[in-house]
Design an enzyme around this catalytic site. Structure first.
Site, PDB file in Angstrom:
ATOM      1  N   ASP A 243       4.098   6.669   2.479  1.00  0.00           N
ATOM      2  CA  ASP A 243       3.330   6.421   3.696  1.00  0.00           C
ATOM      3  C   ASP A 243       2.468   5.179   3.470  1.00  0.00           C
ATOM      4  O   ASP A 243       1.321   5.284   3.041  1.00  0.00           O
ATOM      5  CB  ASP A 243       2.469   7.651   4.025  1.00  0.00           C
ATOM      6  CG  ASP A 243       1.900   7.574   5.429  1.00  0.00           C
ATOM      7  OD1 ASP A 243       1.814   6.469   5.976  1.00  0.00           O
ATOM      8  OD2 ASP A 243       1.537   8.630   5.975  1.00  0.00           O
ATOM      9  N   TRP A 244       3.048   4.031   3.768  1.00  0.00           N
ATOM     10  CA  TRP A 244       2.354   2.747   3.557  1.00  0.00           C
ATOM     11  C   TRP A 244       1.911   2.216   4.920  1.00  0.00           C
ATOM     12  O   TRP A 244       2.723   1.766   5.713  1.00  0.00           O
ATOM     13  CB  TRP A 244       3.312   1.752   2.889  1.00  0.00           C
ATOM     14  CG  TRP A 244       2.713   0.419   2.549  1.00  0.00           C
ATOM     15  CD1 TRP A 244       1.409   0.019   2.666  1.00  0.00           C
ATOM     16  CD2 TRP A 244       3.417  -0.701   2.005  1.00  0.00           C
ATOM     17  NE1 TRP A 244       1.256  -1.267   2.230  1.00  0.00           N
ATOM     18  CE2 TRP A 244       2.475  -1.748   1.821  1.00  0.00           C
ATOM     19  CE3 TRP A 244       4.755  -0.941   1.655  1.00  0.00           C
ATOM     20  CZ2 TRP A 244       2.827  -2.994   1.310  1.00  0.00           C
ATOM     21  CZ3 TRP A 244       5.101  -2.176   1.148  1.00  0.00           C
ATOM     22  CH2 TRP A 244       4.141  -3.191   0.975  1.00  0.00           C
ATOM     23  N   GLU A 245       0.589   2.301   5.178  1.00  0.00           N
ATOM     24  CA  GLU A 245       0.058   1.858   6.474  1.00  0.00           C
ATOM     25  C   GLU A 245      -0.865   0.672   6.270  1.00  0.00           C
ATOM     26  O   GLU A 245      -2.052   0.850   6.069  1.00  0.00           O
ATOM     27  CB  GLU A 245      -0.682   3.001   7.154  1.00  0.00           C
ATOM     28  CG  GLU A 245       0.238   4.179   7.437  1.00  0.00           C
ATOM     29  CD  GLU A 245      -0.478   5.324   8.161  1.00  0.00           C
ATOM     30  OE1 GLU A 245      -1.464   5.078   8.852  1.00  0.00           O
ATOM     31  OE2 GLU A 245      -0.044   6.459   7.999  1.00  0.00           O
ATOM     32  N   PHE A 246      -0.319  -0.520   6.303  1.00  0.00           N
ATOM     33  CA  PHE A 246       1.042  -0.939   6.575  1.00  0.00           C
ATOM     34  C   PHE A 246       1.324  -2.149   5.690  1.00  0.00           C
ATOM     35  O   PHE A 246       0.387  -2.781   5.213  1.00  0.00           O
ATOM     36  CB  PHE A 246       1.215  -1.361   8.052  1.00  0.00           C
ATOM     37  CG  PHE A 246       1.104  -0.197   8.996  1.00  0.00           C
ATOM     38  CD1 PHE A 246       2.175   0.656   9.201  1.00  0.00           C
ATOM     39  CD2 PHE A 246      -0.084   0.059   9.659  1.00  0.00           C
ATOM     40  CE1 PHE A 246       2.068   1.734  10.081  1.00  0.00           C
ATOM     41  CE2 PHE A 246      -0.193   1.145  10.537  1.00  0.00           C
ATOM     42  CZ  PHE A 246       0.889   1.981  10.746  1.00  0.00           C
TER      43      PHE A 246
END
Ligand SMILES: *[C@@H]1O[C@H](CO)[C@@H](O)[C@H](O)[C@H]1NC(C)=O
Ligand SMILES: *[C@@H]1O[C@H](CO)[C@@H](O)[C@H](O)[C@H]1NC(C)=O
Ligand SMILES: *[C@@H]1O[C@H](CO)[C@@H](O)[C@H](O)[C@H]1NC(C)=O
Ligand SMILES: *[C@@H]1O[C@H](CO)[C@@H](O)[C@H](O)[C@H]1NC(C)=O
Ligand SMILES: *[C@@H]1O[C@H](CO)[C@@H](O)[C@H](O)[C@H]1NC(C)=O
Ligand SMILES: *[C@@H]1O[C@H](CO)[C@@H](O)[C@H](O)[C@H]1NC(C)=O
Ligand SMILES: *[C@@H]1O[C@H](CO)[C@@H](O)[C@H](O)[C@H]1NC(C)=O
Ligand SMILES: *[C@@H]1O[C@H](CO)[C@@H](O)[C@H](O)[C@H]1NC(C)=O
Ligand SMILES: *[C@@H]1O[C@H](CO)[C@@H](O)[C@H](O)[C@H]1NC(C)=O
Length: 375
Positions: free
Chosen positions: A141-144
């Protein structure tokens, strides 16, 4: 045209689903994903999740250590992870468990993923930890990402991760871990200084699916009311449909796409209680935590304040207001329309953010599960 009653909205949803399915390809062969993220929190233990309603439960989140590039597991996290897995191992029906890797510091991902050596350390650690506890998959979950260097590195990361997962499966004789990622609502990120696009080819080849965060379109940062997660948006190209179309248009296979739905609403305080439609001027966030409210709290609010509830067919969303407070959200009916739309596009499934936000008796989750009629 904007305000319809429930029956009118429902029949519209059915017509819409039927007409879209003409363009849809044959139904996906892989089985449907009905997922939910669970956050490590004392208020809603993992054991409260009704596993009849979900196929996959995500543990959110474990972060990498910025110095060692490995996942950091404290003693208390060790206990939580062990309990989490034990809970779902002993549940009937059982669900697939996925370890989600996230951090509030997106720069640390950018740094770790920029170098093949640190990527390898990170990947090794994710597989080691997932296997040590008995997870069935890993999720990023790479935001962003911020620019095209980041997305090029993301393409390499997915590819190297896939190789490592395949090797690990061969060595251990276990089924390969699932590899998924939570992504922006659209394949394009056009609001940063340097626009970028997700690495479509690498996603198609290496990732089991992406969880498209089809929400947070409108919130306390806007100066007017709006649908936070509307299926459509007649005035701007920021909606569930616009985002999913961008993913499919860029060439991502529909069976690699899982549609996200929020189990929360966004709230505002109206400038003028008598101007209370979509696009009404606001003076700031309304009740809840920084202008966000769990669905069960929205239901309580509506009941206590005798709020007016309006279905807006232009966005296929619902809102309620009482006095100067205004809440935009999803409910069982709008979720039915979304799930129908996702099936018409031959998507893999849907996911919710997050466990604990639905009503006690899982009203939205139950309706979504019933509405998904494909296997
Ligand atoms: C879980 O969901 C299923 C399917 O909707 C339902 O039959 C069951 O009663 C629920 N269990 C609990 C404990 O809420
Ligand atoms: C990260 O790892 C370094 C080196 O082992 C350690 O000194 C540091 O305390 C760790 N940070 C966290 C937040 O655990
Ligand atoms: C964590 O637990 C281990 C044994 O399980 C113990 O040796 C260690 O001191 C603990 N660490 C902390 C920071 O409490
Ligand atoms: C993690 O927790 C389990 C069970 O509570 C325990 O057996 C194990 O020693 C712990 N591991 C570490 C590294 O502390
Ligand atoms: C975020 O991570 C980067 C790279 O590891 C580091 O330089 C920065 O200090 C971190 N920021 C915060 C707020 O921890
Ligand atoms: C990549 O990371 C390794 C390990 O931290 C380091 O030795 C190497 O210099 C880095 N390479 C580049 C190009 O930054
Ligand atoms: C991680 O690296 C260690 C040390 O090189 C190796 O023994 C182990 O097999 C690797 N694990 C995975 C899952 O790749
Ligand atoms: C609201 O914001 C938009 C764009 O950010 C701006 O064009 C508009 O004038 C603002 N409206 C009010 C009432 O402040
Ligand atoms: C919306 O339109 C803008 C301007 O044409 C474009 O940059 C952006 O990529 C579009 N977004 C989507 C989701 O199609």
């Amino acid at each position: 045209m904007a305000n319809l009653n429930i029956m009118q909205l429902l029949s519209l949803a059915l017509v819409l689903t039927a007409s879209t399915s003409v363009t849809a390809s044959a139904s996906a062969s892989a089985s449907a994903v009905k997922a939910i993220y669970w956050m490590d929190q004392p208020l809603f233990p993992a054991s409260s999740i009704n596993t009849s309603l979900f196929t996959h439960v995500y543990y959110a989140f474990l972060a990498p250590n910025a110095t060692t590039f490995k996942l950091y597991v404290s003693n208390s996290t060790n206990t939580t992870l062990t309990n989490f897995i034990t809970t779902f191992r002993t549940r009937i029906p059982t669900v697939t468990t996925i370890l989600s890797i996230g951090t509030s510091n997106a720069t640390s991902f950018s740094l770790i993923f920029s170098n093949i050596t640190t990527r390898a350390t990170f990947i090794n650690s994710t597989i080691t930890v997932a296997r040590a506890y008995g997870f069935d998959g890993v999720d990023l979950d790479w935001e962003f990402p911020q620019n095209s260097d980041d997305t090029n590195n993301l393409a390499s990361l997915f590819q190297e991760w896939r190789v490592a997962i395949t090797t690990n499966a061969a060595i251990t004789g276990k089924p390969p871990l699932l590899l998924t990622a939570a992504v922006y609502f659209a394949v394009y990120f056009s609001i940063s200084d340097t626009p970028w696009t997700y690495p479509v080819t690498s996603i198609n080849h290496n990732v089991d699916w992406v969880n498209v965060m089809s929400y947070n379109f409108h919130g306390s940062w806007n100066n007017d009311t709006g649908s936070p997660s509307g299926l459509f948006n007649p005035t701007r190209n920021i909606s569930v449909v616009d985002g999913l179309k961008s993913w499919i248009g860029a060439g991502v296979k529909p069976e690699k796409l899982v549609m996200g739905m929020p189990l929360y609403g966004m709230t505002w305080q109206l400038q003028d209680p008598n101007v209370n439609g979509i696009g009404a001027p606001v003076i700031g966030p309304g009740p809840g935590s920084n202008g966000a409210m769990a669905y069960f709290q929205v239901i309580d609010f509506n009941k206590q304040k005798n709020a007016k509830v309006i279905y807006d067919v232009d966005t296929m969303s619902v809102y309620s207001y009482s006095g100067s407070y205004w809440i935009g959200y999803d409910d069982p009916l709008t979720v039915t329309a979304k799930v129908g739309y996702a099936q018409a596009l031959s998507l893999r499934g849907y996911f919710f953010w997050a466990a604990g936000y639905d009503t006690n008796d899982w009203k939205i989750s139950t309706q979504a599960s019933k509405a998904w009629i494909l296997t």
